[in-house]
Design a protein around this motif. Sequence first.
Motif, PDB file in Angstrom:
ATOM      1  N   ASP A  48      31.058  47.781  66.350  1.00 46.00           N
ATOM      2  CA  ASP A  48      32.235  48.226  65.445  1.00 46.00           C
ATOM      3  C   ASP A  48      31.917  48.036  63.855  1.00 46.00           C
ATOM      4  O   ASP A  48      32.667  48.244  62.937  1.00 46.00           O
ATOM      5  CB  ASP A  48      33.432  47.303  65.843  1.00 46.00           C
ATOM      6  CG  ASP A  48      34.029  47.815  67.167  1.00 46.00           C
ATOM      7  OD1 ASP A  48      33.800  48.945  67.753  1.00 46.00           O
ATOM      8  OD2 ASP A  48      34.499  46.982  67.852  1.00 46.00           O
ATOM      9  N   MET A  49      30.713  47.422  63.556  1.00 45.46           N
ATOM     10  CA  MET A  49      30.368  47.096  62.270  1.00 45.46           C
ATOM     11  C   MET A  49      30.258  48.225  61.357  1.00 45.46           C
ATOM     12  O   MET A  49      29.815  49.274  61.729  1.00 45.46           O
ATOM     13  CB  MET A  49      29.020  46.455  62.254  1.00 45.46           C
ATOM     14  CG  MET A  49      28.535  45.803  60.817  1.00 45.46           C
ATOM     15  SD  MET A  49      27.195  44.953  60.852  1.00 45.46           S
ATOM     16  CE  MET A  49      27.090  44.169  59.054  1.00 45.46           C
ATOM     17  N   ASN A  50      31.095  48.130  60.257  1.00 48.22           N
ATOM     18  CA  ASN A  50      31.293  49.135  59.291  1.00 48.22           C
ATOM     19  C   ASN A  50      30.231  49.221  58.323  1.00 48.22           C
ATOM     20  O   ASN A  50      30.033  48.332  57.300  1.00 48.22           O
ATOM     21  CB  ASN A  50      32.685  49.088  58.695  1.00 48.22           C
ATOM     22  CG  ASN A  50      33.058  50.362  57.667  1.00 48.22           C
ATOM     23  OD1 ASN A  50      32.121  51.108  57.924  1.00 48.22           O
ATOM     24  ND2 ASN A  50      34.122  50.174  57.161  1.00 48.22           N
ATOM     25  N   ILE A  51      29.081  49.870  58.403  1.00 47.33           N
ATOM     26  CA  ILE A  51      27.768  49.610  57.592  1.00 47.33           C
ATOM     27  C   ILE A  51      27.721  50.860  56.806  1.00 47.33           C
ATOM     28  O   ILE A  51      28.212  52.131  57.101  1.00 47.33           O
ATOM     29  CB  ILE A  51      26.717  49.928  58.731  1.00 47.33           C
ATOM     30  CG1 ILE A  51      26.572  48.654  59.447  1.00 47.33           C
ATOM     31  CG2 ILE A  51      25.427  49.821  57.766  1.00 47.33           C
ATOM     32  CD1 ILE A  51      25.633  48.731  60.526  1.00 47.33           C
ATOM     33  N   ASP A  52      27.349  50.614  55.379  1.00 50.23           N
ATOM     34  CA  ASP A  52      26.810  51.820  54.516  1.00 50.23           C
ATOM     35  C   ASP A  52      25.599  51.307  53.976  1.00 50.23           C
ATOM     36  O   ASP A  52      25.003  50.520  54.239  1.00 50.23           O
ATOM     37  CB  ASP A  52      28.125  52.090  53.409  1.00 50.23           C
ATOM     38  CG  ASP A  52      27.865  53.434  53.056  1.00 50.23           C
ATOM     39  OD1 ASP A  52      26.970  54.143  53.058  1.00 50.23           O
ATOM     40  OD2 ASP A  52      28.921  53.716  52.091  1.00 50.23           O
ATOM     41  N   SER A  53      25.227  52.066  53.017  1.00 53.75           N
ATOM     42  CA  SER A  53      23.755  51.985  52.489  1.00 53.75           C
ATOM     43  C   SER A  53      23.743  52.621  51.002  1.00 53.75           C
ATOM     44  O   SER A  53      24.629  53.296  50.650  1.00 53.75           O
ATOM     45  CB  SER A  53      22.608  52.683  53.363  1.00 53.75           C
ATOM     46  OG  SER A  53      23.251  53.898  53.355  1.00 53.75           O
ATOM     47  N   PHE A  54      22.766  51.930  50.290  1.00 51.77           N
ATOM     48  CA  PHE A  54      22.594  52.531  49.125  1.00 51.77           C
ATOM     49  C   PHE A  54      21.004  52.541  48.877  1.00 51.77           C
ATOM     50  O   PHE A  54      20.085  51.682  49.368  1.00 51.77           O
ATOM     51  CB  PHE A  54      23.305  51.869  47.921  1.00 51.77           C
ATOM     52  CG  PHE A  54      22.959  50.367  47.817  1.00 51.77           C
ATOM     53  CD1 PHE A  54      21.931  49.737  47.021  1.00 51.77           C
ATOM     54  CD2 PHE A  54      23.835  49.544  48.363  1.00 51.77           C
ATOM     55  CE1 PHE A  54      21.940  48.583  46.792  1.00 51.77           C
ATOM     56  CE2 PHE A  54      23.897  48.101  48.334  1.00 51.77           C
ATOM     57  CZ  PHE A  54      22.775  47.461  47.628  1.00 51.77           C
TER      58      PHE A  54
END
Length: 430
Positions: free
Chosen positions: A282-288
């Motif tokens: 359920d981890m809410n991951i994003d990136s840049f």
Amino acid sequence: MTKKKRCTALMLAAVTAMSLCFTGCDNKKTRDGKVVIEMVQYKPEAVDVFEELEEKFNATHDNIELVIDSPNDAMTILKTRFIREDNPDIIGIGGDINYSNFLDAEMLMDISDFDGLEDIKENYLNTNKELEYVPMDGVYAVPYMANAAGVLYNRDMFNEHGWTIPTTWDEFTKLCDTIKAEGIQPIYSGYKDTWTCLAPWNAIAVNLCSTDIAYQVNSGNAKFSEAYREIAIKEKELLKYAQPNTVAYGYNDACTAFARGESAMYVIGNYAIPQIKSVNPDMNIDSFVFPANDDASKNILNSGNDLMFCVMEDCEYKEEVYEVLRFLLEDENVQLYIDAQSSVPCKKGDFELPPELDGMNEYIVNGIIADYQDHHYPSEMAVDAMIQTYLLDDSDDALDTFLKRFDTEWVRYNKDIIAKVKKYQEKEGK
């Protein structure tokens, strides 16, 4: 090319114990009136999706049987099979030094006439051209899936604290200082597994040096000690924001720690997402994109060919192989792989990318990408271990020692390639 020259060419390319003496595809067979097309692909983590694709293909084709092997150590197995002259029809490999070596040894078929190439993004086709030791005519691989490397971050943690996504190196270090001041670990690193030292290295390098630096060095027109100085400095500076004793923790440790909220960010590629999600679904991951520049407009996404399909030069069933490649490139099959592996498609089209790559989407869609530097490094040079040693070196001359060693080791392990480039340039009058 003669038998002797083929064997010599591959040894010079540092692929050991391989004999490339092709006599045709005597082992190829038809079964129940069908042509059997065999693929060996190197990503065991993708075995489930390949099994699904194999089953789907065979259920919809009466004249071809597709057999896909996904061994744990595919490159070793492939090289052993090459010695035995037992080549598969298709190999699924990454765009790295192995591809360069196979290409240099004339093992791969020129597939310039494959109509599916029209649907591949030009950037990823160009990436493969840069992997050629000397410029060659033709196309020898179908880029299928790419990686995207930069910074993964805990989206919920960022929202909770009101942290802003950095777009320059100065903003990035200030963000790390802010996170640290709030009692949170900015970055987690798993440098016990030396290959992970290359993740920040590659992501920083695409912003600070030319993508063809290896060819420039081989041409005698550049030195790594000059091109890599700022990259090395900035990678070492990241240690200030990572947990103590980074070499005591491996890749799985870092993925687990990040998944459990023990750090705000993780400098790694999209390939780590399935591992992280296995710990915390359920981890809410994003990136840049890694902001290595002082000018945000110069930032580039580190993205290279993670999986591409090559046809062996001695394959007798070109049309059947092309039918397999067309099937793999069908939109629904591309999307199937994307969903399974959190990958970036090399094919043009309106595909649904993993939400974890939202922050990189602009760069992916617009093709603002550059390949991994380590795709040009011979494995024998062990650049990952060299970087780890440098990161552990606290002496005043650590940077110069590392850079000097890089130049020296490059010549040591690339003498034959350098000679090949020199010969090519003399021939071309360059």
